[in-house]
Scaffold this motif. Structure first.
Motif, PDB file in Angstrom:
ATOM      1  N   GLY A 142       0.815  -1.202   0.000  1.00  0.00           N
ATOM      2  CA  GLY A 142       0.000   0.000   0.000  1.00  0.00           C
ATOM      3  C   GLY A 142       0.850   1.255   0.000  1.00  0.00           C
ATOM      4  O   GLY A 142       1.818   1.375  -0.756  1.00  0.00           O
ATOM      5  N   SER A 143       0.497   2.216   0.855  1.00  0.00           N
ATOM      6  CA  SER A 143       1.193   3.506   0.869  1.00  0.00           C
ATOM      7  C   SER A 143       2.671   3.352   1.211  1.00  0.00           C
ATOM      8  O   SER A 143       3.495   4.157   0.762  1.00  0.00           O
ATOM      9  N   VAL A 149       8.941   3.838  -3.250  1.00  0.00           N
ATOM     10  CA  VAL A 149       9.322   3.986  -4.654  1.00  0.00           C
ATOM     11  C   VAL A 149       9.575   5.456  -5.001  1.00  0.00           C
ATOM     12  O   VAL A 149      10.520   5.771  -5.736  1.00  0.00           O
ATOM     13  N   GLU A 150       8.770   6.366  -4.459  1.00  0.00           N
ATOM     14  CA  GLU A 150       8.851   7.758  -4.886  1.00  0.00           C
ATOM     15  C   GLU A 150       9.592   8.686  -3.925  1.00  0.00           C
ATOM     16  O   GLU A 150      10.248   9.623  -4.360  1.00  0.00           O
ATOM     17  N   LEU A 151       9.482   8.473  -2.625  1.00  0.00           N
ATOM     18  CA  LEU A 151      10.097   9.380  -1.648  1.00  0.00           C
ATOM     19  C   LEU A 151      11.212   8.732  -0.836  1.00  0.00           C
ATOM     20  O   LEU A 151      11.874   9.418  -0.058  1.00  0.00           O
ATOM     21  N   MET A 437      -1.537  12.998   2.897  1.00  0.00           N
ATOM     22  CA  MET A 437      -0.803  14.134   2.338  1.00  0.00           C
ATOM     23  C   MET A 437       0.480  13.666   1.661  1.00  0.00           C
ATOM     24  O   MET A 437       0.816  14.094   0.548  1.00  0.00           O
ATOM     25  N   LEU A 438       1.204  12.742   2.308  1.00  0.00           N
ATOM     26  CA  LEU A 438       2.447  12.230   1.736  1.00  0.00           C
ATOM     27  C   LEU A 438       2.206  11.483   0.421  1.00  0.00           C
ATOM     28  O   LEU A 438       2.995  11.591  -0.521  1.00  0.00           O
ATOM     29  N   VAL A 439       1.119  10.732   0.351  1.00  0.00           N
ATOM     30  CA  VAL A 439       0.809   9.994  -0.883  1.00  0.00           C
ATOM     31  C   VAL A 439       0.532  10.965  -2.024  1.00  0.00           C
ATOM     32  O   VAL A 439       0.947  10.738  -3.174  1.00  0.00           O
ATOM     33  N   ASN A 533      -5.939  18.075   3.204  1.00  0.00           N
ATOM     34  CA  ASN A 533      -5.473  17.219   4.296  1.00  0.00           C
ATOM     35  C   ASN A 533      -4.726  18.029   5.346  1.00  0.00           C
ATOM     36  O   ASN A 533      -4.905  17.827   6.551  1.00  0.00           O
ATOM     37  N   ILE A 534      -3.880  18.952   4.905  1.00  0.00           N
ATOM     38  CA  ILE A 534      -3.159  19.793   5.866  1.00  0.00           C
ATOM     39  C   ILE A 534      -4.135  20.730   6.586  1.00  0.00           C
ATOM     40  O   ILE A 534      -4.012  20.974   7.790  1.00  0.00           O
TER      41      ILE A 534
END
Length: 590
Positions: A142-143, A149-151, A437-439, A533-534
């Protein structure tokens, strides 16, 4: 499964099925072979952290080599039908039956329907982001997998650690509430089914054996078969939907439009404040994304399942909120059992038992889907060796992660047994909004940055625009939390957010397009998800931020003493899954 490397190299084993497990089964990495090795690893903490903080796990590596560390494949037997009902079962639980009355009575009035709509839009934006990732990277992580992969490893671990805590706290809260509704169904007070221990501290002295029993049953069902779990879930969810439709129809016969005046007695502030709380009635859909690895056709099934279920849920929530406020004046709505008391007051006392039964069914499916989702999160984290690889084992017969499921639900049962609902309910989900938010940030990085292809100038513009989007969102949320009556700051922060998003759209070329399904209107939808979200984070109570900080500190201690060194060893070992050793190495473009 056993992978070995002689003379101090990495050893990977599963002791599932054995009666005796050694340290090597839980800490097989070279850094933990003996004390000298561990002390040497600690001495290299700074160097290792600099390497891993820039490490982005390649997509193919995450989907194949990392997945192979579980020893056996999860069975691909889920369709869009299964995922749709998993989504409905994961989300519609105690939230609609409790939070609606609380917010309508105290915060927003009949405009609670608008608050549900705002929360639903926020949840749908996150669903879009999750859907693209789940289609492109169909992994049980999942997340955690998306962020890895990205961060990179470090951000992924902090994010996933908070999601796991949220699952444990949320599962324990739902299990305690299950006992309360069960008591209501039998015309008893909930204390009748709990054991009072006067020597224990207050709020931890009402022991709840029924909550533990429910979790044990859920555990047995979820480890037996994912497909079997799906069948149980959609049968229970269909019954639940029928009950909700009954509430809507029966409640509508007692509707009085006079109860809808005034519509928004607390103004816009009440609507947005309630939205921050009601958002948690939508939490749970992220668990469905962890089932992508077991989906037959991710490109078709996941978008239908995730987006379809969230659409149904949003419509149901808004309709139920309208019916409740038409049945009673908002100030007379009961904050603890709004629907049950509403039916009782309009002369349909018998209907309160149907409502209690519906709530019970809803909470059961929430617990079930949560159990499936949290186990898969933990499984994939263990595949990366940030936690013991023993938890990554997938049983060859059931095709399910038995070890991870038992460990997660044991933790949930312990918390549910001792901790009162009042304590658990105060630990609202700052973690979930944080991970959502991170996703959304990760999706922007995915679309606009590709290692070795994106020009340095474009990369720098991407970083600058993302920083401006996040900063302006934080400033907006902080000002709203401190002084929501003013407007001067919004005139500055909102245009910064808008023009930062516009700049990203106009001046940074997209590095990749989605292969099968993509979020529409990028970068606007992900940027709006970040902002909302923030903004909702700014409405959360201080205790949640204290808990978030404390838990994150514990995660950092664990990461720097264990997780960092284990994952570093795996990434650098030449024999792991026959992958080139540089696949997970951190790189910085020159």
């Amino acid at each position: 499964m056993e992978v070995t490397k002689g003379d101090g190299g990495l050893k990977q084993r599963n002791c599932c099925g054995k009666f005796n497990c050694s340290k090597a089964d839980f800490l097989p990495e070279p850094s933990f072979q003996d004390w000298p090795s561990y002390l040497k690893a600690l001495g290299q903490t700074g160097t290792r952290f600099r390497d891993r903080i820039t490490a982005r796990s390649p997509e193919d590596f995450e989907l194949h080599e990392v997945r192979a560390r579980s020893g056996h494949e999860m069975k691909k037997n889920l369709t869009w039908w299964d995922l749709t009902w998993f989504g409905i079962g994961a989300v519609i639980g105690s939230g609609i039956f409790v939070l609606t009355g609380q917010e309508a009575n105290e915060v927003v009035g009949p405009a609670v329907v608008v608050s549900y709509a705002v929360s639903g839009v926020s949840a749908m934006l996150s669903v879009f982001c999750y859907t693209e990732f789940a289609v492109e990277i169909p992994s049980a992580g999942g997340s955690f997998a998306y962020l890895r992969v990205e961060l990179g490893d470090f951000i992924a671990f902090i994010g996933a650690g908070n999601i796991i805590l949220e699952y444990v706290i949320g599962g324990a809260a739902v299990a305690r509430t299950w006992t309360s509704y069960f008591a209501t169904l039998l015309n008893y007070d909930s204390s009748h089914f709990r054991i009072h221990v006067s020597s224990f501290k207050e709020n931890y002295n009402e022991l709840d054996p029924i909550a533990v029993a429910v979790i044990v049953i859920i555990c047995a069902v979820s480890v037996y078969s994912t497909k079997g779990t799906s069948r149980f879930n959609y049968i229970a969810s269909i019954i639940h939907i029928i009950i909700l439709v009954f509430i809507i129809i029966a409640g509508s016969t007692k509707a009085d439009t006079k109860n809808y005046s005034p519509f928004a007695p607390y103004g816009a502030q009440g609507i947005f404040t309630a939205s921050a709380v009601l958002f948690f009635a939508y939490i749970g859909f992220d668990a469905v994304s962890t089932m992508a690895e077991e989906t037959k056709n991710p490109g078709k099934d996941i978008p239908i399942g995730l987006i379809g279920s969230m659409t149904v849920i949003t419509v149901l929530y808004c309709t139920l909120a309208v019916v409740l406020c038409l049945m009673q004046p908002y100030k007379e709505i009961d904050v603890n059992a709004p629907f049950s008391v509403a039916f009782k007051k309009v002369g349909m006392e018998w209907a309160q038992y149907i409502v209690a039964f519906g709530a019970l069914k809803g909470m059961t499916t929430v617990l079930l889907v949560s159990a499936v989702g949290q186990a898969r999160y933990l499984t994939h984290i263990a595949r990366s060796h940030m936690m013991t690889p023993w938890l990554a084992n997938v049983n060859s017969k059931t095709g399910t992660p038995i070890n991870a499921t038992i460990v997660m639900l044991t933790a949930t049962a312990i918390v549910a047994f001792f901790t009162s609902l009042s304590i658990l309910s105060n630990l609202l989900s700052i973690s979930t909004l944080f991970i959502f938010m991170l996703v959304a940030v990760a999706l922007l990085v995915r679309r606009y940055y590709a290692t070795g292809e994106t020009l340095n100038a474009d990369r720098n513009k991407l970083i600058a625009f993302i920083v401006l989007i996040i900063s302006s969102s934080i400033a907006t949320a902080a000002y709203y939390g401190l002084d929501s009556s003013g407007w001067i700051v919004y005139v500055i922060t909102l245009p910064i957010w808008f023009f930062s998003t516009l700049g990203l759209w106009l001046f940074v070329p997209q590095a990749r397009a989605p292969k099968l399904w993509g979020v529409p209107l990028v970068p606007w939808f992900p940027s709006a998800s970040i902002m909302i979200n923030i903004f909702l984070l700014g409405s959360i109570d201080k205790d949640s931020f204290v808990r978030f900080g404390f838990w994150t500190l514990l995660l950092l201690v664990y990461y720097f003493f264990i997780g960092l060194h284990a994952s570093y060893d795996v990434a650098k070992d030449e024999t792991i899954a026959s992958a080139p050793p540089t696949l997970e190495e951190g790189t910085v473009d020159k």
